[in-house]
Design an enzyme around this catalytic site. Structure first.
Site, short mmCIF file in Angstrom:
data_model
loop_
_atom_site.label_atom_id
_atom_site.label_comp_id
_atom_site.label_asym_id
_atom_site.label_seq_id
_atom_site.Cartn_x
_atom_site.Cartn_y
_atom_site.Cartn_z
N GLU A 87 0.80 -1.21 0.00
CA GLU A 87 0.00 0.00 0.00
C GLU A 87 0.84 1.27 0.00
O GLU A 87 0.31 2.37 -0.27
CB GLU A 87 -0.92 0.01 1.23
CG GLU A 87 -2.01 -1.05 1.22
CD GLU A 87 -3.07 -0.80 0.16
OE1 GLU A 87 -3.09 0.30 -0.43
OE2 GLU A 87 -3.88 -1.71 -0.09
N GLU A 118 6.87 -22.02 8.18
CA GLU A 118 7.27 -21.10 9.24
C GLU A 118 8.24 -21.74 10.22
O GLU A 118 8.88 -21.05 11.00
CB GLU A 118 6.04 -20.60 10.00
CG GLU A 118 5.37 -21.64 10.86
CD GLU A 118 4.16 -21.05 11.59
OE1 GLU A 118 4.09 -21.25 12.81
OE2 GLU A 118 3.30 -20.43 10.94
#
Length: 305
Positions: A87, A118
């Site tokens: 963004e 992960e």
């Protein structure tokens, strides 16, 4: 003891007593419960305000001196980091590499589950090494439960390279330690759906990232008042926003504001400087360059010439 059992002590894994009858609630009761619990996300961010402010200051200083900001995470945490990074270019007209999101599993993990990745600390370590991160950069490790090996591997590599390190987690420091420069804890309590940290923890993390990136961009002069004067004019919506900003701040009608925007090369900040001081596009570019693209500073310097 299994790994899952070993993490049962974490705040993010505990059972929320307020939602013990979750499967018996009506839709309205469910919404009301969520609304009550989500208030804790806002409260958690408020309690972390001093650490967040420190993170803003240190990150802005690093970026001002040529550094970059990297978010690192896995699963929901990784996706939130990538989202915030994505963004920044349209909102603040930054280069795509100024703020970057690193997620375990790469781009594919944005749309499909890759939680098994992960657990590989070495992958996080290598992700930092591959991007040639230096002491000028900032690395933000995001992990709701605080234990994600991928994130800790990345932070270790960042520390070794002298980068500024920031940790964002939703568990108390006494439950999970982190050797970092800024340690931000967003204590939202147990989730309505036990262990589902895409809920309150995810909400609090998104709030914190909003504050961090926007605060940094404000300090870098990407904002004038509360306007996006560095907005990237890349589509009709953003062009309309740019024209409205010029109209509101200069008093010009829309046609004149559109003409001014075109004369500036579609850069609102430069358009305002040209209008307020009478400088040419070339002179305005030079003046903004002298003041690190800070519009307020550039305008003030011109007034006192």
């Amino acid at each position: 003891m299994t790994q899952a059992e070993g993490r049962g002590y974490l705040l993010t894994e505990q059972v929320n007593l307020n939602s013990r009858n979750l499967d018996q609630l009506s839709s309205l009761e469910l919404v009301e419960l969520f609304n009550r619990e989500d208030q804790q996300a806002i409260a958690a961010v408020e309690k972390a305000k001093h650490d967040l402010a420190t993170a803003i200051d240190r990150t802005a200083k690093a970026l001002h001196h040529g550094g970059h900001l990297f978010y690192v995470g896995a699963g929901t945490s990784g996706r939130l980091g990538v989202l915030d990074a994505a963004e920044c270019p349209p909102t603040f007209c930054t280069s795509p590499d100024l703020v970057q999101g690193i997620i375990a599993g790469g781009a594919g993990a944005l749309v499909r589950s890759s939680e098994d990745l992960e657990d590989k600390a070495e992958d996080g370590y290598n992700a930092i090494a591959q991007r040639h991160i230096t002491q000028l950069d900032v690395v933000v490790g995001i992990t709701a439960g605080g234990t994600t090996p991928y994130v800790h591997g990345a932070l270790q590599a960042a520390r070794e390279r002298g980068a500024t390190t920031i940790f964002i987690a939703c568990v108390p420091k006494e439950q999970v330690r982190a050797e970092v420069d800024v340690d931000i804890r967003l204590l939202v309590g147990p989730e309505i759906l036990a262990g589902s940290t895409r809920l309150k923890a995810g909400t609090a993390t998104k709030l914190a990232l909003n504050i961090l990136s926007t605060g940094v961009m404000v300090q870098l002069g990407k904002v004038y008042g509360n306007r996006m004067v560095d907005v990237a004019v890349t589509n009709s919506k953003l062009r309309d926003r740019a024209i409205r900003i010029l109209h509101d701040l200069t008093g010009l009608d829309r046609a004149a504001a559109a003409t001014l925007l075109e004369r500036s090369g579609n850069w609102v900040k430069l358009a305002l400087l040209m209008h307020w001081t009478g400088v040419t596009r070339e002179e305005g570019n030079e003046l903004l360059g002298q003041y690190s693209s800070n519009l307020r500073a550039a305008v003030s310097s011109y007034k006192y010439r």
